[in-house]
Design a protein around this motif. Structure first.
Motif, PDB file in Angstrom:
ATOM      1  N   SER A  81      16.069 122.774  -8.281  1.00  0.00           N
ATOM      2  CA  SER A  81      17.375 122.422  -8.833  1.00  0.00           C
ATOM      3  C   SER A  81      18.018 121.369  -7.945  1.00  0.00           C
ATOM      4  N   GLU A  82      18.770 120.490  -8.568  1.00  0.00           N
ATOM      5  CA  GLU A  82      19.588 119.557  -7.805  1.00  0.00           C
ATOM      6  C   GLU A  82      21.008 120.090  -7.767  1.00  0.00           C
ATOM      7  N   LEU A  83      21.729 119.695  -6.721  1.00  0.00           N
ATOM      8  CA  LEU A  83      23.125 120.098  -6.605  1.00  0.00           C
ATOM      9  C   LEU A  83      23.981 119.213  -7.497  1.00  0.00           C
ATOM     10  N   MET A  84      24.968 119.815  -8.145  1.00  0.00           N
ATOM     11  CA  MET A  84      25.908 119.033  -8.957  1.00  0.00           C
ATOM     12  C   MET A  84      26.606 117.997  -8.070  1.00  0.00           C
ATOM     13  N   GLN A  85      26.973 118.430  -6.885  1.00  0.00           N
ATOM     14  CA  GLN A  85      27.643 117.561  -5.921  1.00  0.00           C
ATOM     15  C   GLN A  85      26.874 117.660  -4.601  1.00  0.00           C
ATOM     16  N   PRO A  86      26.073 116.635  -4.240  1.00  0.00           N
ATOM     17  CA  PRO A  86      25.345 116.694  -2.969  1.00  0.00           C
ATOM     18  C   PRO A  86      26.302 116.919  -1.791  1.00  0.00           C
ATOM     19  N   LEU A  87      25.818 117.640  -0.795  1.00  0.00           N
ATOM     20  CA  LEU A  87      26.646 117.999   0.359  1.00  0.00           C
ATOM     21  C   LEU A  87      26.184 117.250   1.606  1.00  0.00           C
ATOM     22  N   PRO A  88      27.097 116.607   2.336  1.00  0.00           N
ATOM     23  CA  PRO A  88      26.719 115.966   3.604  1.00  0.00           C
ATOM     24  C   PRO A  88      26.505 117.021   4.686  1.00  0.00           C
ATOM     25  N   LEU A  89      25.512 116.789   5.528  1.00  0.00           N
ATOM     26  CA  LEU A  89      25.205 117.685   6.641  1.00  0.00           C
ATOM     27  C   LEU A  89      25.177 116.876   7.929  1.00  0.00           C
ATOM     28  N   PRO A  90      26.206 116.968   8.755  1.00  0.00           N
ATOM     29  CA  PRO A  90      26.164 116.242  10.028  1.00  0.00           C
ATOM     30  C   PRO A  90      25.150 116.895  10.967  1.00  0.00           C
ATOM     31  N   VAL A  91      24.434 116.071  11.695  1.00  0.00           N
ATOM     32  CA  VAL A  91      23.462 116.576  12.669  1.00  0.00           C
ATOM     33  C   VAL A  91      23.858 116.080  14.051  1.00  0.00           C
ATOM     34  N   PRO A  92      23.366 116.725  15.123  1.00  0.00           N
ATOM     35  CA  PRO A  92      23.787 116.365  16.479  1.00  0.00           C
ATOM     36  C   PRO A  92      23.571 114.898  16.836  1.00  0.00           C
ATOM     37  N   SER A  93      22.599 114.225  16.248  1.00  0.00           N
ATOM     38  CA  SER A  93      22.331 112.823  16.599  1.00  0.00           C
ATOM     39  C   SER A  93      23.403 111.878  16.069  1.00  0.00           C
ATOM     40  N   GLY A  94      24.334 112.398  15.284  1.00  0.00           N
ATOM     41  CA  GLY A  94      25.387 111.568  14.717  1.00  0.00           C
ATOM     42  C   GLY A  94      25.059 111.069  13.321  1.00  0.00           C
ATOM     43  N   GLN A  95      23.801 111.191  12.934  1.00  0.00           N
ATOM     44  CA  GLN A  95      23.390 110.782  11.602  1.00  0.00           C
ATOM     45  C   GLN A  95      23.854 111.834  10.593  1.00  0.00           C
ATOM     46  N   THR A  96      24.149 111.425   9.381  1.00  0.00           N
ATOM     47  CA  THR A  96      24.530 112.364   8.332  1.00  0.00           C
ATOM     48  C   THR A  96      23.393 112.470   7.332  1.00  0.00           C
ATOM     49  N   LEU A  97      22.997 113.684   7.061  1.00  0.00           N
ATOM     50  CA  LEU A  97      21.979 113.955   6.056  1.00  0.00           C
ATOM     51  C   LEU A  97      22.669 114.434   4.788  1.00  0.00           C
ATOM     52  N   ILE A  98      22.012 114.228   3.659  1.00  0.00           N
ATOM     53  CA  ILE A  98      22.565 114.657   2.380  1.00  0.00           C
ATOM     54  C   ILE A  98      21.678 115.753   1.800  1.00  0.00           C
ATOM     55  N   PHE A  99      22.266 116.912   1.605  1.00  0.00           N
ATOM     56  CA  PHE A  99      21.599 118.050   0.969  1.00  0.00           C
ATOM     57  C   PHE A  99      21.771 117.867  -0.532  1.00  0.00           C
ATOM     58  N   HIS A 100      20.663 117.531  -1.217  1.00  0.00           N
ATOM     59  CA  HIS A 100      20.774 117.181  -2.633  1.00  0.00           C
ATOM     60  C   HIS A 100      20.047 118.122  -3.574  1.00  0.00           C
ATOM     61  N   GLY A 101      19.175 118.979  -3.056  1.00  0.00           N
ATOM     62  CA  GLY A 101      18.435 119.863  -3.944  1.00  0.00           C
ATOM     63  C   GLY A 101      17.899 121.082  -3.240  1.00  0.00           C
ATOM     64  N   VAL A 102      17.411 122.034  -4.030  1.00  0.00           N
ATOM     65  CA  VAL A 102      16.891 123.284  -3.484  1.00  0.00           C
ATOM     66  C   VAL A 102      15.746 123.762  -4.369  1.00  0.00           C
ATOM     67  N   SER A 103      14.708 124.293  -3.719  1.00  0.00           N
ATOM     68  CA  SER A 103      13.613 124.954  -4.421  1.00  0.00           C
ATOM     69  C   SER A 103      13.622 126.416  -4.012  1.00  0.00           C
ATOM     70  N   ALA A 104      13.481 127.291  -4.991  1.00  0.00           N
ATOM     71  CA  ALA A 104      13.490 128.725  -4.717  1.00  0.00           C
ATOM     72  C   ALA A 104      12.265 129.370  -5.343  1.00  0.00           C
ATOM     73  N   VAL A 105      11.547 130.167  -4.556  1.00  0.00           N
ATOM     74  CA  VAL A 105      10.380 130.891  -5.045  1.00  0.00           C
ATOM     75  C   VAL A 105      10.834 132.281  -5.462  1.00  0.00           C
ATOM     76  N   LEU A 106      10.412 132.687  -6.653  1.00  0.00           N
ATOM     77  CA  LEU A 106      10.746 134.011  -7.189  1.00  0.00           C
ATOM     78  C   LEU A 106       9.511 134.901  -7.147  1.00  0.00           C
ATOM     79  N   ASN A 107       9.721 136.171  -6.791  1.00  0.00           N
ATOM     80  CA  ASN A 107       8.610 137.107  -6.837  1.00  0.00           C
ATOM     81  C   ASN A 107       8.511 137.716  -8.239  1.00  0.00           C
TER      82      ASN A 107
END
Length: 131
Positions: free
Chosen positions: A89-115
């Motif tokens: 799934s993709e996120l309706m609104q991607p979320l920024p994720l700041p990391v210690p190096s000062g760079q910003t990453l964008i969390f845009h999707g998620v995969s989930a495994v179902l049992n």
């Protein structure tokens, strides 16, 4: 005799076609030998797990309103009979994720495994660097 047989056959067909008589489970449908179950059934199982609060990424519980399910993947383990499904799934609104190096990453999707019981057992975050 023919009338009774036809009446019984008609009653049986009506019972089998009525959704009220169908058994409902929380299990992930297994692919049949001749093909895959409709991916939308898998999406419904996934969304029930999400609504139970099982989708947690970066200490945040994601809910159904945040997701756009786009893909279902069927997973077959070659060294065992284990089967599972993964929903991307993709996120309706991607979320920024700041990391210690000062760079910003964008969390845009998620995969989930179902049992087989329809519970989320593994989650992968899809994160890209901000361009």
């Amino acid at each position: 005799m023919k009338v009774a047989f036809i009446a019984c056959l008609g009653f049986l067909i009506i019972m089998l076609g009525d959704a009220g008589f169908a058994r409902t489970t929380e299990q992930v449908p297994r692919p049949a030998e001749s093909g895959f179950y409709a991916p939308y059934k898998i999406i419904n199982v996934f969304l029930r797990a999400v609504n139970r609060g099982e989708l947690i990424i970066f200490d945040q519980i994601l809910d159904e309103s945040m997701l756009i399910p786009l893909r279902v993947e069927y997973i077959y383990e070659l060294d065992s009979n284990n089967q599972s499904v993964k929903v991307y799934s993709e996120l309706m609104q991607p979320l920024p994720l700041p990391v210690p190096s000062g760079q910003t990453l964008i969390f845009h999707g998620v995969s989930a495994v179902l049992n087989a019981k329809g519970h989320i057992i593994e989650v992968e975050a899809h994160v890209w660097p901000r361009e």
